[in-house]
Structures are given as C-alpha cells and as structure tokens.
Design a protein around this motif. Structure first.
Motif, mmCIF file in Angstrom:
data_model
loop_
_atom_site.group_PDB
_atom_site.id
_atom_site.type_symbol
_atom_site.label_atom_id
_atom_site.label_comp_id
_atom_site.label_asym_id
_atom_site.label_seq_id
_atom_site.Cartn_x
_atom_site.Cartn_y
_atom_site.Cartn_z
ATOM 1 N N ASP A 85 36.009 16.967 -13.031
ATOM 2 C CA ASP A 85 36.018 16.330 -11.717
ATOM 3 C C ASP A 85 35.381 14.942 -11.778
ATOM 4 N N ASP A 86 34.311 14.810 -12.521
ATOM 5 C CA ASP A 86 33.575 13.543 -12.626
ATOM 6 C C ASP A 86 33.542 13.133 -14.091
ATOM 7 N N VAL A 87 34.582 12.437 -14.519
ATOM 8 C CA VAL A 87 34.682 12.066 -15.931
ATOM 9 C C VAL A 87 33.534 11.146 -16.320
ATOM 10 N N GLU A 88 33.325 10.058 -15.564
ATOM 11 C CA GLU A 88 32.283 9.103 -15.946
ATOM 12 C C GLU A 88 30.904 9.753 -15.945
ATOM 13 N N GLY A 89 30.603 10.542 -14.920
ATOM 14 C CA GLY A 89 29.295 11.184 -14.864
ATOM 15 C C GLY A 89 29.065 12.108 -16.034
ATOM 16 N N THR A 90 30.092 12.856 -16.436
ATOM 17 C CA THR A 90 29.955 13.768 -17.564
ATOM 18 C C THR A 90 29.805 13.011 -18.871
ATOM 19 N N VAL A 91 30.575 11.927 -19.035
ATOM 20 C CA VAL A 91 30.435 11.101 -20.240
ATOM 21 C C VAL A 91 29.009 10.574 -20.357
ATOM 22 N N LEU A 92 28.451 10.091 -19.265
ATOM 23 C CA LEU A 92 27.119 9.484 -19.298
ATOM 24 C C LEU A 92 26.010 10.516 -19.529
ATOM 25 N N GLU A 93 26.308 11.804 -19.333
ATOM 26 C CA GLU A 93 25.333 12.856 -19.601
ATOM 27 C C GLU A 93 25.264 13.249 -21.070
ATOM 28 N N GLN A 94 26.208 12.768 -21.877
ATOM 29 C CA GLN A 94 26.299 13.193 -23.281
ATOM 30 C C GLN A 94 25.307 12.438 -24.156
ATOM 31 N N ASP A 95 24.992 13.037 -25.296
ATOM 32 C CA ASP A 95 24.250 12.337 -26.346
ATOM 33 C C ASP A 95 25.214 11.622 -27.288
ATOM 34 N N VAL A 96 26.354 12.258 -27.561
ATOM 35 C CA VAL A 96 27.324 11.750 -28.536
ATOM 36 C C VAL A 96 28.732 11.948 -27.992
ATOM 37 N N ILE A 97 29.592 10.967 -28.182
ATOM 38 C CA ILE A 97 31.029 11.101 -27.973
ATOM 39 C C ILE A 97 31.674 11.131 -29.349
ATOM 40 N N TRP A 98 32.438 12.194 -29.645
ATOM 41 C CA TRP A 98 33.141 12.280 -30.937
ATOM 42 C C TRP A 98 34.646 12.273 -30.666
ATOM 43 N N VAL A 99 35.341 11.252 -31.175
ATOM 44 C CA VAL A 99 36.765 11.055 -30.900
ATOM 45 C C VAL A 99 37.561 11.457 -32.132
ATOM 46 N N MET A 100 38.529 12.338 -31.936
ATOM 47 C CA MET A 100 39.357 12.854 -33.015
ATOM 48 C C MET A 100 40.379 11.814 -33.457
ATOM 49 N N GLY A 101 40.850 11.923 -34.705
ATOM 50 C CA GLY A 101 41.903 11.064 -35.219
ATOM 51 C C GLY A 101 43.269 11.455 -34.683
ATOM 52 N N GLY A 102 44.266 10.655 -35.051
ATOM 53 C CA GLY A 102 45.636 10.850 -34.589
ATOM 54 C C GLY A 102 46.266 9.498 -34.318
ATOM 55 N N SER A 103 46.897 9.348 -33.172
ATOM 56 C CA SER A 103 47.556 8.097 -32.814
ATOM 57 C C SER A 103 46.616 7.214 -32.003
ATOM 58 N N VAL A 104 46.108 6.154 -32.624
ATOM 59 C CA VAL A 104 45.213 5.251 -31.894
ATOM 60 C C VAL A 104 45.967 4.475 -30.824
ATOM 61 N N ALA A 105 47.252 4.160 -31.051
ATOM 62 C CA ALA A 105 48.034 3.436 -30.040
ATOM 63 C C ALA A 105 48.199 4.283 -28.778
ATOM 64 N N ASN A 106 48.532 5.559 -28.953
ATOM 65 C CA ASN A 106 48.675 6.445 -27.797
ATOM 66 C C ASN A 106 47.330 6.668 -27.110
ATOM 67 N N LEU A 107 46.285 6.858 -27.898
ATOM 68 C CA LEU A 107 44.942 7.040 -27.353
ATOM 69 C C LEU A 107 44.570 5.887 -26.431
ATOM 70 N N LEU A 108 44.768 4.651 -26.886
ATOM 71 C CA LEU A 108 44.382 3.484 -26.097
ATOM 72 C C LEU A 108 45.177 3.403 -24.800
ATOM 73 N N ALA A 109 46.466 3.688 -24.876
ATOM 74 C CA ALA A 109 47.300 3.626 -23.667
ATOM 75 C C ALA A 109 46.840 4.637 -22.627
ATOM 76 N N VAL A 110 46.574 5.869 -23.066
ATOM 77 C CA VAL A 110 46.167 6.918 -22.129
ATOM 78 C C VAL A 110 44.772 6.632 -21.581
ATOM 79 N N TRP A 111 43.846 6.217 -22.435
ATOM 80 C CA TRP A 111 42.507 5.879 -21.957
ATOM 81 C C TRP A 111 42.559 4.810 -20.873
ATOM 82 N N ARG A 112 43.378 3.783 -21.090
ATOM 83 C CA ARG A 112 43.429 2.686 -20.110
ATOM 84 C C ARG A 112 44.012 3.133 -18.781
ATOM 85 N N VAL A 113 44.997 4.008 -18.808
ATOM 86 C CA VAL A 113 45.556 4.543 -17.559
ATOM 87 C C VAL A 113 44.470 5.228 -16.740
ATOM 88 N N HIS A 114 43.549 5.920 -17.418
ATOM 89 C CA HIS A 114 42.505 6.684 -16.736
ATOM 90 C C HIS A 114 41.177 5.930 -16.629
#
Length: 243
Positions: A85-114
């Motif tokens: 429900d609260d993406v930003e609030g949950t992100v800011l509560e973390q100690d670490v963000i770990w991002v998986m590999g795969g398609s960086v082009a698709n990742l960037l497009a989807v991240w920017r939409v959200h």
C-alpha cells in the motif's frame, strides 16, 4: 539504523546454491547488511525482482534464503500491481535494498512508471543501502552493457545515474563485456566505467568508490577510463569476504 552516508554495493554476485535450500546468500549480501550498520535486531532487507518479472518461484527462494540468514525479507513486486500500500514508506523502513538481475532495460521502464526512480534516490539519501547483482548493479549507474535487447550485448545509457560512472558486470565470464566496455569508453558513449568479475562487489560512499570486495578467491575489479581516443584499464584487488 541506516548507513551513515549514502551507500551502494554494486555486484556481480551474492547468491549461491544452499545446503538445504535452492538459494542462499553469499558474502556480498551479508556485506550489504554490514554496511547498513544494523545491530540489535533482525536486518530488514527488501528483495526487488522487477528485472525477472517478479518471478514467484524466485521470490519464494529468496524468502527462504532470508529466513536461513536471519533477515526480515520483504519482496517489492510490481506485477500485476504493487504489492504494498505504501511503497515509499516501506522502502524507507529497510536497511538494505537487494535488486535481482535480469533485464535492466525493462527494470528501468517499470520503475519509472511507478516512480521508483525517485523513491530509491530518496532512500539512498536517507542511508538505506542500495545493492544488487547484474541488472541490480547497473541500474544505480549512468549505464553499462546489457543483453536486455537481445543476445548481442548493447550499451544502455539511461540508468538512474546515482553514481556518475558506467558499470560493467560479469567482466570475467561473458567474453563480450570487456571489449565492448573498452569501445564504449573510448568513443565517449560511457563515462569512466567500474567493472566487476563474478563474485565481486564495488562499495560506494556517496559517489566515491571506496573499496572492492569479493566472495570468490582470485577475482578482480577494474576501472576503465578514457585516454585520448582509447581506453585504459586499471585492476583493483578486492578485499576477501569469505564466509
């Protein structure tokens, strides 16, 4: 508890087969937690699988790896909609963000939409350690080399740019990576580019590369810089993180 200053651990590793699990966390993931400075409670780690389309089977494997490691692991899923429900609030509560590999082009497009590009910048500035492997490494830089568009490696130059460099991953195991990085740096497509062999991580405080670390013996990190119309490469010996 968050890191004392903006911190990124950009890697070409972090996962391995577990003894009783499909996946376990290697020294690089544990080092990301150490960089956060968390103590006295279970580390809060967010797993982001956008680059592999939030594949459910791998999210389950990462949950199990987190349990074995003693982490409170929260997945951030964007398919078919955000799972929080609260993406930003949950992100800011973390100690670490770990991002998986795969398609960086698709990742960037989807991240920017959200709006995740802005959310992760604010998290970085707040001291949440940003980290990840392969696509989860390149995303923090200005760009790098990728097979997001097909089997032939191509340049990507529109990553988040938190770090003002290019990034070369899998530098020792994908034969096309090194010559393409050299060409792209020599012709100015990529700026100075920081590269990692498999098993190696690059540690940044603010935007300064302060250390290379490795979970695999004999591996290296590299800085590729433009000199005239060519590129020159300097090897950096990583500090071992063997566990």
């Amino acid at each position: 508890m968050t890191a004392s200053e903006p911190t990124i651990l950009a890697t070409s590793g972090g996962h391995r087969a577990g003894g009783r699990t499909m996946v376990s966390f290697g020294g690089l993931v544990h080092h990301a937690v150490e960089l956060s400075g968390v103590h006295g409670r279970r580390p809060r780690v967010m797993y982001v699988g956008t680059a592999i389309g939030d594949a459910e089977h791998f999210t389950a494997r990462m949950h199990e790896a987190g349990r074995v490691a003693g982490f409170d692991l929260t997945p951030l899923q964007l398919f078919p909609m955000p799972n929080l429900d609260d993406v930003e609030g949950t992100v800011l509560e973390q100690d670490v963000i770990w991002v998986m590999g795969g398609s960086v082009a698709n990742l960037l497009a989807v991240w920017r939409v959200h709006g995740l590009d802005d959310v992760f910048r604010r998290a970085w500035e707040a001291g949440v350690v940003l980290s990840g492997v392969s696509a989860g490494s390149i995303c923090w830089f200005r760009g790098g080399t990728t097979d997001s568009f097909g089997p032939e490696l191509r340049p990507l130059t529109n990553a988040l740019g938190l770090l003002p460099y290019g990034n070369g991953v899998h530098y020792d195991t994908d034969a096309g990576r090194r010559p393409l990085v050299h060409r792209l740096v020599a012709d100015g497509t990529l700026p100075e580019t920081h590269c990692s062999d498999d098993g190696v991580g690059l540690v940044y405080r603010g935007t300064k590369l302060v250390e290379a670390v490795t979970e695999v013996p004999g591996k290296g990190a590299y800085v590729v810089a433009r000199q005239g119309d060519s590129a020159v490469e300097e090897r950096i010996e990583p500090r071992p993180l063997f566990r």
